[in-house]
Motif scaffolding. Structure first.
Motif, PDB file in Angstrom:
ATOM      1  N   HIS A 188      10.371  -2.179   4.626  1.00  0.00           N
ATOM      2  CA  HIS A 188      10.230  -2.303   3.170  1.00  0.00           C
ATOM      3  C   HIS A 188      11.536  -1.944   2.472  1.00  0.00           C
ATOM      4  O   HIS A 188      11.971  -2.629   1.542  1.00  0.00           O
ATOM      5  N   ILE A 189      12.188  -0.871   2.915  1.00  0.00           N
ATOM      6  CA  ILE A 189      13.457  -0.470   2.305  1.00  0.00           C
ATOM      7  C   ILE A 189      14.515  -1.547   2.511  1.00  0.00           C
ATOM      8  O   ILE A 189      15.282  -1.874   1.592  1.00  0.00           O
ATOM      9  N   ALA A 190      14.565  -2.112   3.706  1.00  0.00           N
ATOM     10  CA  ALA A 190      15.523  -3.191   3.963  1.00  0.00           C
ATOM     11  C   ALA A 190      15.239  -4.394   3.077  1.00  0.00           C
ATOM     12  O   ALA A 190      16.164  -5.053   2.585  1.00  0.00           O
ATOM     13  N   PRO A 218       1.681   1.906  -6.102  1.00  0.00           N
ATOM     14  CA  PRO A 218       3.093   1.506  -6.215  1.00  0.00           C
ATOM     15  C   PRO A 218       3.533   1.543  -7.662  1.00  0.00           C
ATOM     16  O   PRO A 218       2.798   1.154  -8.554  1.00  0.00           O
ATOM     17  N   GLN A 219       4.757   2.009  -7.892  1.00  0.00           N
ATOM     18  CA  GLN A 219       5.252   2.146  -9.246  1.00  0.00           C
ATOM     19  C   GLN A 219       6.123   0.967  -9.624  1.00  0.00           C
ATOM     20  O   GLN A 219       6.535   0.192  -8.784  1.00  0.00           O
ATOM     21  N   GLY A 220       6.385   0.860 -10.909  1.00  0.00           N
ATOM     22  CA  GLY A 220       7.391  -0.083 -11.375  1.00  0.00           C
ATOM     23  C   GLY A 220       6.858  -1.422 -11.823  1.00  0.00           C
ATOM     24  O   GLY A 220       7.603  -2.225 -12.325  1.00  0.00           O
ATOM     25  N   SER A 221       5.573  -1.719 -11.601  1.00  0.00           N
ATOM     26  CA  SER A 221       5.048  -3.003 -12.033  1.00  0.00           C
ATOM     27  C   SER A 221       5.053  -3.078 -13.551  1.00  0.00           C
ATOM     28  O   SER A 221       4.770  -2.109 -14.231  1.00  0.00           O
ATOM     29  N   SER A 266       2.986  -6.177  -5.890  1.00  0.00           N
ATOM     30  CA  SER A 266       1.642  -5.606  -5.838  1.00  0.00           C
ATOM     31  C   SER A 266       0.987  -5.681  -7.207  1.00  0.00           C
ATOM     32  O   SER A 266       1.524  -5.195  -8.196  1.00  0.00           O
ATOM     33  N   GLY A 267      -0.183  -6.311  -7.273  1.00  0.00           N
ATOM     34  CA  GLY A 267      -0.890  -6.469  -8.536  1.00  0.00           C
ATOM     35  C   GLY A 267      -0.658  -7.798  -9.204  1.00  0.00           C
ATOM     36  O   GLY A 267      -1.357  -8.134 -10.157  1.00  0.00           O
ATOM     37  N   SER A 268       0.306  -8.575  -8.733  1.00  0.00           N
ATOM     38  CA  SER A 268       0.582  -9.872  -9.331  1.00  0.00           C
ATOM     39  C   SER A 268      -0.351 -10.929  -8.759  1.00  0.00           C
ATOM     40  O   SER A 268      -0.535 -11.026  -7.544  1.00  0.00           O
ATOM     41  N   THR A 269      -0.967 -11.708  -9.629  1.00  0.00           N
ATOM     42  CA  THR A 269      -1.853 -12.785  -9.193  1.00  0.00           C
ATOM     43  C   THR A 269      -1.179 -14.146  -9.269  1.00  0.00           C
ATOM     44  O   THR A 269      -1.739 -15.134  -8.805  1.00  0.00           O
ATOM     45  N   LEU A 270       0.002 -14.200  -9.909  1.00  0.00           N
ATOM     46  CA  LEU A 270       0.732 -15.451 -10.101  1.00  0.00           C
ATOM     47  C   LEU A 270      -0.075 -16.471 -10.907  1.00  0.00           C
ATOM     48  O   LEU A 270       0.139 -17.674 -10.787  1.00  0.00           O
ATOM     49  N   LYS A 271      -1.004 -15.971 -11.725  1.00  0.00           N
ATOM     50  CA  LYS A 271      -1.729 -16.883 -12.617  1.00  0.00           C
ATOM     51  C   LYS A 271      -0.927 -17.172 -13.876  1.00  0.00           C
ATOM     52  O   LYS A 271      -1.172 -18.163 -14.560  1.00  0.00           O
ATOM     53  N   THR A 287       0.819  -1.206   0.000  1.00  0.00           N
ATOM     54  CA  THR A 287       0.000   0.000   0.000  1.00  0.00           C
ATOM     55  C   THR A 287       0.860   1.265   0.000  1.00  0.00           C
ATOM     56  O   THR A 287       0.329   2.364  -0.098  1.00  0.00           O
ATOM     57  N   SER A 288       2.173   1.127   0.108  1.00  0.00           N
ATOM     58  CA  SER A 288       3.043   2.296   0.165  1.00  0.00           C
ATOM     59  C   SER A 288       3.450   2.727  -1.240  1.00  0.00           C
ATOM     60  O   SER A 288       3.168   2.057  -2.228  1.00  0.00           O
ATOM     61  N   SER A 289       4.137   3.865  -1.315  1.00  0.00           N
ATOM     62  CA  SER A 289       4.607   4.372  -2.599  1.00  0.00           C
ATOM     63  C   SER A 289       5.901   3.702  -3.035  1.00  0.00           C
ATOM     64  O   SER A 289       6.359   3.917  -4.161  1.00  0.00           O
ATOM     65  N   LEU A 290       6.500   2.897  -2.181  1.00  0.00           N
ATOM     66  CA  LEU A 290       7.726   2.196  -2.536  1.00  0.00           C
ATOM     67  C   LEU A 290       7.426   1.044  -3.501  1.00  0.00           C
ATOM     68  O   LEU A 290       6.428   0.343  -3.334  1.00  0.00           O
ATOM     69  N   PRO A 291       8.261   0.824  -4.481  1.00  0.00           N
ATOM     70  CA  PRO A 291       8.047  -0.291  -5.398  1.00  0.00           C
ATOM     71  C   PRO A 291       8.490  -1.608  -4.777  1.00  0.00           C
ATOM     72  O   PRO A 291       9.105  -1.638  -3.711  1.00  0.00           O
ATOM     73  N   SER A 292       8.193  -2.684  -5.450  1.00  0.00           N
ATOM     74  CA  SER A 292       8.627  -4.003  -5.005  1.00  0.00           C
ATOM     75  C   SER A 292      10.043  -4.281  -5.498  1.00  0.00           C
ATOM     76  O   SER A 292      10.415  -3.903  -6.612  1.00  0.00           O
ATOM     77  N   GLY A 293      10.829  -4.933  -4.657  1.00  0.00           N
ATOM     78  CA  GLY A 293      12.194  -5.270  -5.039  1.00  0.00           C
ATOM     79  C   GLY A 293      12.259  -6.159  -6.265  1.00  0.00           C
ATOM     80  O   GLY A 293      13.195  -6.066  -7.065  1.00  0.00           O
ATOM     81  N   ALA A 294      11.263  -7.014  -6.451  1.00  0.00           N
ATOM     82  CA  ALA A 294      11.258  -7.911  -7.615  1.00  0.00           C
ATOM     83  C   ALA A 294      11.169  -7.119  -8.915  1.00  0.00           C
ATOM     84  O   ALA A 294      11.738  -7.512  -9.937  1.00  0.00           O
ATOM     85  N   ILE A 295      10.468  -5.984  -8.896  1.00  0.00           N
ATOM     86  CA  ILE A 295      10.290  -5.174 -10.092  1.00  0.00           C
ATOM     87  C   ILE A 295      11.453  -4.207 -10.284  1.00  0.00           C
ATOM     88  O   ILE A 295      11.909  -3.979 -11.410  1.00  0.00           O
ATOM     89  N   VAL A 296      11.948  -3.638  -9.192  1.00  0.00           N
ATOM     90  CA  VAL A 296      13.021  -2.650  -9.282  1.00  0.00           C
ATOM     91  C   VAL A 296      14.235  -3.215 -10.010  1.00  0.00           C
ATOM     92  O   VAL A 296      14.864  -2.539 -10.839  1.00  0.00           O
ATOM     93  N   PHE A 297      14.575  -4.470  -9.730  1.00  0.00           N
ATOM     94  CA  PHE A 297      15.798  -5.057 -10.280  1.00  0.00           C
ATOM     95  C   PHE A 297      15.555  -5.877 -11.540  1.00  0.00           C
ATOM     96  O   PHE A 297      16.458  -6.569 -12.002  1.00  0.00           O
ATOM     97  N   GLN A 298      14.363  -5.804 -12.106  1.00  0.00           N
ATOM     98  CA  GLN A 298      14.094  -6.544 -13.340  1.00  0.00           C
ATOM     99  C   GLN A 298      14.960  -6.066 -14.505  1.00  0.00           C
ATOM    100  O   GLN A 298      15.469  -6.895 -15.278  1.00  0.00           O
TER     101      GLN A 298
END
Length: 407
Positions: free
Chosen positions: A211-213, A308-311, A98-103, A59-70
């Motif tokens: 989240h940052i960690a 969240p950005q970056g998805s 965030s937003g991934s359903t893993l389908k 729910t924060s403005s920070l992106p997910s680590g999985a997306i940042v390093f893609q």
């Protein structure tokens, strides 16, 4: 990290890496010896990239680590493809964000380096300077203009992660004082003293700090992947978290920085620590993107500022304040801390379920070929990325109210 169906010995191989061996066999042997991390041999033999959940606040403005390093992984994928068949094929990724359903997986297009992408053979047989150059090209082209290779070995990887977070994105991921807290953690004299770490008391836990960690540690996994592909221009013993990181020390420094502590305070008023701090920060600061003013339009919904950005399924959000770079004043931050409480008996913890396993029966799992054979890296061949269709979030069913017990 271990594949029990591999051909050959499944125990530690006390055998020197020989340049005469096939590159696939060299990778396999080093993988069995646990030298390369979990991803390099997995991707090389045609399996998807997997990244599980972490302690992230969606729910924060920070992106997910999985997306940042893609984007970083996309360059590594090209190195691996050059080593197998030199074909341009997409790599499937099963990542939770965030937003991934893993389908279905995300399909990532490999990215060529500006000066051309070398293969594993060229890197592993090449000179140290060539390995360094490729490592820096993958992180950011401007990194070559810094003195990062002259830093203390245990500072290279974490500073490279910070450089990536702050300089390779449309806007820096971290606020200035958050970067100060991270840098102070890397050089803190407290980090090497277990007795002092035990005396640190954290009355509250800050959700954004967690989240940052999590992003930073996810970055370390991806940078180890990169270092392994480049044949470790920095020795492996300096690429592991205990060489420079302690979560409790970071959380303590983060809260102090958020409360307005100056850099001198974060460096414990030690001249040598402050000198190292300035050396590390001045390596990053000049290459950060400048803030750009973006005019608001009538079609800009206000609620997008919390997305969240970056998805890969969403465009990066610039925010409604019209600034590309986030504010650096800790006092303007909304409260994100959580009180530390004990579990209360009788309050069940509802499980969200586990991530789907990759199995041969999965509709999104592709056949890769027999184990131990050279097979094309990724699974789906395409000249253009097959962006997964955005799915609406699954509606949550209302929670059942517990029945009242008779008093």
């Amino acid at each position: 990290m271990y594949h029990l169906n591999l051909d050959g010995p499944d125990e530690y191989i006390d055998l020197e890496d020989s340049k005469d061996l096939d590159i696939y066999e060299r990778v396999r042997r080093r993988h069995i010896n646990s030298e390369l991390g979990r991803h390099l041999f997995t991707i090389l033999r045609g399996e998807p990239y997997e990244s599980s959940t972490t302690l992230e606040d969606y729910t924060s403005s920070l992106p997910s680590g999985a997306i940042v390093f893609q984007p970083l992984r996309a360059k590594i994928y090209r190195i691996l493809q050059k080593s197998v068949n030199d074909e341009w094929t997409q790599v499937p990724e099963w990542c939770m964000y965030s937003g991934s359903t893993l389908k279905e997986p995300d399909f990532v297009d490999p990215v060529e380096l500006e000066d051309g992408t070398p293969s594993l053979e060229e890197l592993w047989n090449g000179e140290q300077e060539f390995k360094w150059k490729t490592f820096m090209d993958c992180v950011h082209p401007m990194l070559k203009e810094t003195r990062i290779s002259k830093l203390a070995p245990h500072h290279v990887v974490p500073v490279a992660i910070l450089f990536y977070l702050q300089c390779s994105q449309p806007k820096p991921i971290l606020k200035d004082w958050e970067m100060n807290a991270l840098l102070a953690t890397l050089i803190s004299p407290v980090r090497d003293d277990l007795l002092q770490i035990r005396t640190i008391a954290l009355a509250r836990i800050d959700a954004r700090a967690v989240h940052i960690a999590a992003i930073f540690m996810k970055g370390l996994v991806n940078f180890y992947f990169l270092s392994a592909a480049c044949d470790f221009p920095v020795e492996r013993k300096y690429c592991v978290p205990w060489a420079f990181w302690d979560g409790k020390v970071f959380h303590s420094l983060y809260i102090r920085a958020k409360n307005g502590a100056k850099v001198e305070d974060l460096c414990e008023h030690k001249d040598d620590v402050l000198k190292t701090f300035m050396e590390l920060k001045t390596l990053i600061l000049p290459h950060m993107p400048p803030p750009l003013s973006i005019a608001k339009t009538a079609n800009s919904p206000e609620h997008l500022s919390n997305t969240p950005q970056g998805s890969p399924k969403k465009k990066p959000n610039l925010g409604t304040d019209g600034l590309m770079s986030p504010p650096s004043t800790p006092g303007l931050e909304p409260p994100t801390s959580l009180a530390i409480t004990k579990n209360i008996p009788g309050n069940p913890i509802h499980s969200r379920g586990s991530s789907p396993a990759i199995s041969p029966s999965s509709p999104h799992t592709h056949k890769i070929g027999k184990t131990g054979q050279k097979s094309p890296l990724p699974v789906a061949k395409s000249s253009a990325a097959k962006s997964p269709t955005t799915k609406n979030p699954i509606a949550k069913s209302p929670a059942k109210s517990p029945k009242k017990m008779a008093s």
